[in-house]
Enzyme design. Structure first.
Site, PDB file in Angstrom:
ATOM      1  N   GLY A   3       0.971  -1.113  -0.071  1.00  9.77           N
ATOM      2  CA  GLY A   3      -0.395  -0.155  -0.080  1.00  9.77           C
ATOM      3  C   GLY A   3       1.113   1.291   0.094  1.00  9.77           C
ATOM      4  O   GLY A   3       0.096   2.272  -0.236  1.00  9.77           O
ATOM      5  N   ASP A 183       2.024  -3.981   8.029  1.00 13.03           N
ATOM      6  CA  ASP A 183       3.589  -4.128   8.482  1.00 13.03           C
ATOM      7  C   ASP A 183       4.091  -2.819   6.795  1.00 13.03           C
ATOM      8  O   ASP A 183       2.619  -3.202   5.746  1.00 13.03           O
ATOM      9  CB  ASP A 183       4.363  -5.187   8.276  1.00 13.03           C
ATOM     10  N   VAL A 185       5.417  -3.488   4.453  1.00 11.18           N
ATOM     11  CA  VAL A 185       4.577  -4.568   2.423  1.00 11.18           C
ATOM     12  C   VAL A 185       3.377  -4.941   2.940  1.00 11.18           C
ATOM     13  O   VAL A 185       3.952  -6.038   1.902  1.00 11.18           O
ATOM     14  CB  VAL A 185       5.884  -5.373   2.445  1.00 11.18           C
ATOM     15  N   LYS A 186       2.898  -4.746   2.935  1.00 12.91           N
ATOM     16  CA  LYS A 186       1.203  -5.664   3.599  1.00 12.91           C
ATOM     17  C   LYS A 186       0.303  -4.353   2.377  1.00 12.91           C
ATOM     18  O   LYS A 186       0.253  -3.280   2.179  1.00 12.91           O
ATOM     19  CB  LYS A 186       0.888  -6.421   4.590  1.00 12.91           C
ATOM     20  N   THR A 187      -0.891  -4.976   1.560  1.00  8.26           N
ATOM     21  CA  THR A 187      -1.089  -4.588   0.776  1.00  8.26           C
ATOM     22  C   THR A 187      -1.929  -3.152   1.555  1.00  8.26           C
ATOM     23  O   THR A 187      -2.126  -2.203   0.438  1.00  8.26           O
ATOM     24  CB  THR A 187      -3.192  -5.342   0.803  1.00  8.26           C
TER      25      THR A 187
END
Ligand SMILES: *Cc1c(COP(=O)(O)O)cnc(C)c1O
Length: 397
Positions: A3, A183, A185-187
């Site tokens: 995201g 975190d 690197v999540k969507t």
């Protein structure tokens, strides 16, 4: 998936609202905070979006899982079934409450194989923790049936699959509790953060207390609050929650972009000889954060993976050899490389994890390639990428 690729004005404005009051903590300071409660607001919006009764935010996805286990009453010597393919957070959270991680095979869904789960149940089993890896889900009906039959709890790790659904229900909302990671690197991201959702009032009430040193959150004077049971600090800050609030508002836009990009990549790979796509359980809809496919053999998968990196196709993973996501490289778990003495119950069972045969998992993982679907790609770049992937794979096989 990440995201952060599309950070913008909404995130900035939300963070500035917090900086403007200077109240970075989610509890207390009522006089200073100008009625800004970012964590609380994000919890309410997350619960609504996920069609559950309750949501509680924590400092990470790992801590959300830990809190969920603790609040389900899982502790020393209890066994929790988890897949061989996941992130290390799965066993970290289980070990954190003194319970025993029991590794179990995955299948062509890349998630828990229900038959293998059934075979792993012992009188000490307390919970099953499916991990909806790389955007798609476990066979939740089958796992639910096993839970009901054996009186077990179901804890969904939906950290990589936020926004996916199973038979019309959001992933995470189907088990007794579900967890998300926010975190970096999540969507959707908070920078660092996690969320637990549940329709159980008991689990929710315990969760907000446990993750704040046992504070019962009754009244307006933190110092005077009671502590009905032991807790820990897994709180999220208002700054992190502010970012998450802006990102959650954009979740459905991100999902739509992911689905579009995934569709372009997938149709380009359709029909390549020997290539097959990951199985999605009946009634499941992915969140499209990854495109997963199998090659005909391990040798071929390795060759294709190397060829893709050689032509500059980034973010395609060969998890079979990965240090963090597959049991083969978890020596620190399997050889109990712990800084402190692990409970006797854990040590007794860990041998089984290192001796068990996971060749069924190996057969799938050895052939799997998993490509991240980014949301920041330009339209033209996705089409070029898709064509380059197709020609590269065809040339390699
Ligand atoms: C990211 C992730 C976690 C842990 O989340 P953190 O917020 O990084 O602690 C747990 N499980 C899975 C499957 C993940 O991908």
């Amino acid at each position: 998936m990440p995201g952060f690729e599309l950070f913008g004005d909404l995130e900035r404005a939300s963070v500035n609202e917090v900086l403007d009051t200077g109240v970075l903590m989610r509890y207390g300071f009522d006089g200073m905070r100008k009625d800004r409660w970012k964590a609380l607001e994000l919890e309410q919006k997350l619960a609504t979006r996920m069609q559950t009764q309750y949501a509680h935010l924590t400092s990470s996805g790992t801590s959300a899982l830990t809190v969920a286990l603790a609040c389900m009453g899982i502790g020393a010597g209890d066994e929790v079934i988890m897949p061989t393919f996941t992130f290390v957070a799965s066993f970290e959270s289980i070990l954190a409450v003194g319970a025993v991680p029991i590794l179990v095979d995955i299948d062509e869904t890349l998630t828990l194989n229900p038959e293998a789960v059934q075979n792993a149940i012992t009188p000490k089993t307390k919970a099953i923790m499916p991990v909806h890896m790389c955007g798609s889900m476990a066979d939740l009906d089958a796992l639910k049936a096993i839970c009901e039959e054996n009186n077990l709890l179901l804890l969904e790790d939906a950290c990589q699959a936020i926004g996916g659904t199973y038979k019309g229900q959001p992933l995470g909302s189907i088990g007794d509790a579900g967890c998300f990671s926010f975190d970096y690197v999540k969507t959707i991201t908070c920078g660092e953060g996690g969320g637990l959702i549940t329709s159980s009032k008991d689990i929710y009430e315990r969760a907000h207390m446990y993750s704040d040193h046992g504070h019962d959150h009754i009244g307006k004077d933190r110092g005077a609050e009671a502590h009905p049971f032991l807790g820990y600090n897994f709180r999220i800050s208002e700054l992190n929650a502010a970012v998450g609030l802006a990102q959650l508002a954009r979740l459905d836009d991100f999902l739509a972009i992911q689905e579009n990009h995934y569709g372009i990549l997938r149709s380009a790979l359709e029909g390549i000889e020997g290539l097959s796509f990951r199985k999605v359980p009946d009634g499941g809809v992915e969140n499209y954060s990854f495109l997963n496919f199998f090659m005909a053999s391990e040798t071929q998968a390795k060759k294709v993976h190397a060829a893709l990196s050689a032509v500059g196709i980034d973010a395609c993973f060969y998890w079979y050899d990965n240090n963090w996501h597959y049991y083969r490289k978890w020596q620190h778990l399997l050889q109990e490389q712990s800084l402190f003495k692990l409970p006797e119950e854990v040590r007794l069972r860990m041998k089984d994890n290192s001796e068990n045969d996971f060749s069924l998992s190996d057969q799938w993982m050895g052939r799997n390639i998993s490509c991240l679907v980014k949301i920041g790609w330009e339209a033209e770049a996705v089409h070029q990428r898709a064509q380059l992937m197709r020609s590269t794979i065809q040339a390699a096989i």
